[in-house]
Enzyme design. Sequence first.
Site, PDB file in Angstrom:
ATOM      1  N   GLU A 207       0.880  -1.461   0.117  1.00 17.62           N
ATOM      2  CA  GLU A 207      -0.011   0.202   0.086  1.00 17.62           C
ATOM      3  C   GLU A 207       0.912   1.335   0.095  1.00 17.62           C
ATOM      4  OE1 GLU A 207      -3.221  -0.246   2.862  1.00 17.62           O
ATOM      5  OE2 GLU A 207      -4.140  -2.049   1.851  1.00 17.62           O
ATOM      6  N   GLU A 331      -4.732  -8.919  -0.430  1.00 23.15           N
ATOM      7  CA  GLU A 331      -5.554  -8.509   0.624  1.00 23.15           C
ATOM      8  C   GLU A 331      -6.967  -8.347   0.334  1.00 23.15           C
ATOM      9  OE1 GLU A 331      -4.314  -5.360   3.308  1.00 23.15           O
ATOM     10  OE2 GLU A 331      -2.082  -5.783   3.180  1.00 23.15           O
TER      11      GLU A 331
END
Length: 533
Positions: A207, A331
């Site tokens: 991220e 994820e």
Amino acid sequence: MNRRTFLQAGASAAIGALAGSGLAFAADAEIELSAGEPGAVISPHIYGHFIEHLGGVIYDGVWVGRNSSIPNVDGIRKQFVDDMKRIGAPNLRWPGGCFADGYHWRDGIGDASRRPRTYNFWQRRMPAGTDATETNQFGIHEFMHLCRLVGAEPYIAANVGSGTPTEFHDWVSYCNAPLGTVSLADKRAANGDKEPFGVRYWGVGNESWGCGGTMRPEEYAALYRRFVTQFPAYTEPFLVATGPRGHSADGDIGWTTGFFEAMRGFEPPLGFSLHFYTDLRPTPVQAGNFQAPEWYEVLLRGVRLEKVIEDHWKEMGKFDAAHRTKLVVDEWGVWYAPGSEITPAYILSETITLRDAVHTGMTFDIFNRHAGKIAMANVAQSVNCIHSLFLARGAQFVRTPVYHVFDMYRSHMGARQVPVSNPVPELNIPALAGQARLPGLSASASIRDRRLAVTLTNPSLDAPLSVRIRLAGGARATEARGLVLTHQDMRATNTFADPDEVKPAAYPVRVVADALVLSLPKQAVILVECDIT
Ligand code: AHR
């Protein structure tokens, strides 16, 4: 057309067709499988896992310590190992998540009693009076031991946000260099592991648009190149670049465009991470206490994943027509607002119900149907977290309904995807913003050595669905076996006190000529397996 109308129309159509074929069976819906024309192999890694130094995931969930009275293997919770092994967990992503971009791997090696206590990114989310200080008792050696016990491939997320290329390359050498080559290999041996770990999957940050560095895609692409150009070549790597926040309102297509634009003329990664949370945090939807609109809202948000995969794949194809780069959905899961934690310090842990199991079945069907695009996926996260398979607290341990879906879908791992034509009309459903439409049946299928596996999910809270699964091309099934996961209460869950409230049961499936015939209960996930000739 609502479900009831469809059922009537569908039944009449099916009866009409069956009258012609002389078969004494009518179904609400007929789906067709082309087992003779299998598609891509469903990577076993699609059924992958993720554990992060966060709340009760590593400490207590996985690591109970060598001196614990809880059954353990060298400090690792034995029940976790046994159950992960049982479902054939193909990989394990670690150490984060957001934790990864603050993690310095050297803190987690050497004499455990002398390892430093360090800051954990998740400190900011801890309830007042609690503390997330990282003890570093679970480091790379402990992680690799866990992977070996389970039989899972390691997938390590490296620190790009606060680390350096040198630190990354040293970690790779420490893991993968043969003894007698670089000094870091000797150090690894001195710390207990003579044999190289052979880590192949490396995430280059996590991220990076958020907790991994709040970068713009072109900034990250430049860093990505710096981090990988001098990658130590002991084990052929599968490098995964940070991809988009797929659950953003706009799907975050700009990240994908920006990254690949900035990578023009350079070697693209083999994997491009996609995070997709069914994110209920901005809504009043609760994890364990809900009504029909909240049931459907979760599923409705969950199935958006299919379009997100298609959109990013299409965008990637503009830069890489051969699609060398595959998606790594590292994820995914249903993320509820706080309120149902196992204990306040186990932040992000949630009550997991039948609704999450149904969501899991629908998600896996999406992955299977897009098998050619997806190299890996990792549920967030395996224990004591969002969308977990297990909840643990001290000596207590329970398998959630999600665990059972992983178990049921095992047959697809490494098999070849079989095209499914699924004409079941959408359902009209109540959701948070009013009426909406949801696929009336989720389905996927695969074949291996003439053994067919079909998974089906009926999301309806109102009606069962009788289905005729026709085998195209003259295939014939021998005896078929069914397994169902359902419960009369949509909120049903497994607890420490009642661990088997939601569990799979055998389910009848009939073989009628060239078809498999069954009735799907409402709110259910089903596996059908048969051999075909
Ligand atoms: O899985 C929880 C967190 O969600 C991860 O640490 C992060 O990558 C994501 O935002």
